[in-house]
Design a protein around this motif. Structure first.
Motif, short mmCIF file in Angstrom:
data_model
loop_
_atom_site.label_atom_id
_atom_site.label_comp_id
_atom_site.label_asym_id
_atom_site.label_seq_id
_atom_site.Cartn_x
_atom_site.Cartn_y
_atom_site.Cartn_z
N GLN A 1 0.82 -1.21 0.00
CA GLN A 1 0.00 0.00 0.00
C GLN A 1 0.86 1.26 0.00
N SER A 2 2.02 1.18 0.65
CA SER A 2 2.89 2.36 0.70
C SER A 2 3.74 2.50 -0.57
N THR A 3 3.75 1.47 -1.41
CA THR A 3 4.52 1.51 -2.65
C THR A 3 3.61 1.95 -3.80
#
Length: 195
Positions: free
Chosen positions: A57-59
């Motif tokens: 999700q953070s990528t």
């Protein structure tokens, strides 16, 4: 001898009731004994999947496509492992439920059944004679078989009525039945009041 039989009966009945009341926790108990390694493995896989999902999700899928795809493949592999582990956990639970059922049969149900048949006519205590009708007194002293045989006794009885006993003993089988009914009624009242 009578007191120990009564004590064993009370302990068995109350333990069986406690198991019935705690049946909501049966899966936790089974998991704790029979499924602990599989449950721990499943927890680890779910935790690892959650971490990978947060990393994904953070990528950014557009900027770091290779990293995002690699994480996506790892998550897919973990999903299949989680599914297999869940199936294995379900199988272990079924085995645990069977084993727990066997233990309950051996340690509670069978001894109670043996006590009912082997010591069923054992007098637990006595009531004054004449307190109940004769049919009820015969059931109290001899168990439920006396109620079934009452018509036969009436037809085959001799003309004179036998004198009644001074005391009417209450047999273990009837006492056990009464104890079970009292516990059932108490449980019903508590559930009715709590809902």
């Amino acid at each position: 001898m009578v007191n120990s039989t009564i004590l064993v009966t009370v302990v068995l009945v109350l333990a069986l009731r406690a198991l019935q009341w705690c049946s909501g926790y049966q899966h936790k108990f089974i998991d704790m004994i029979w499924c602990k390694p599989v449950a721990l493995k499943l927890q680890g896989l779910i935790k690892k999947r959650r971490e990978l999902h947060l990393a994904q999700q953070s990528t950014s899928a557009q900027d770091e496509y290779a990293k995002w795809t690699k994480l996506n493949r790892q998550i897919a592999q973990l999903d299949t492992q989680v599914k297999q582990t869940q199936e294995q956990l379900v199988e272990n639970r079924k085995v645990g439920e069977k084993n727990l059922g066997k233990l309950r049969l051996v340690f509670f149900t069978a001894p109670l059944l043996v006590l009912r048949f082997w010591k069923g006519k054992l007098p637990v205590y006595a009531l004054p004679s004449g307190m109940f009708p004769r049919v009820v007194e015969s059931v109290l002293s001899q168990g439920w078989a006396a109620a079934a045989l009452a018509p036969v006794r009436f037809v085959w009885a001799s003309g004179t009525v036998k004198p009644m006993q001074v005391e009417t003993p209450v047999c273990l089988a009837i006492w056990l039945w009464a104890l079970s009914r009292v516990l059932d009624t108490s449980e019903f009242v508590v559930r009715s009041l709590c809902m």
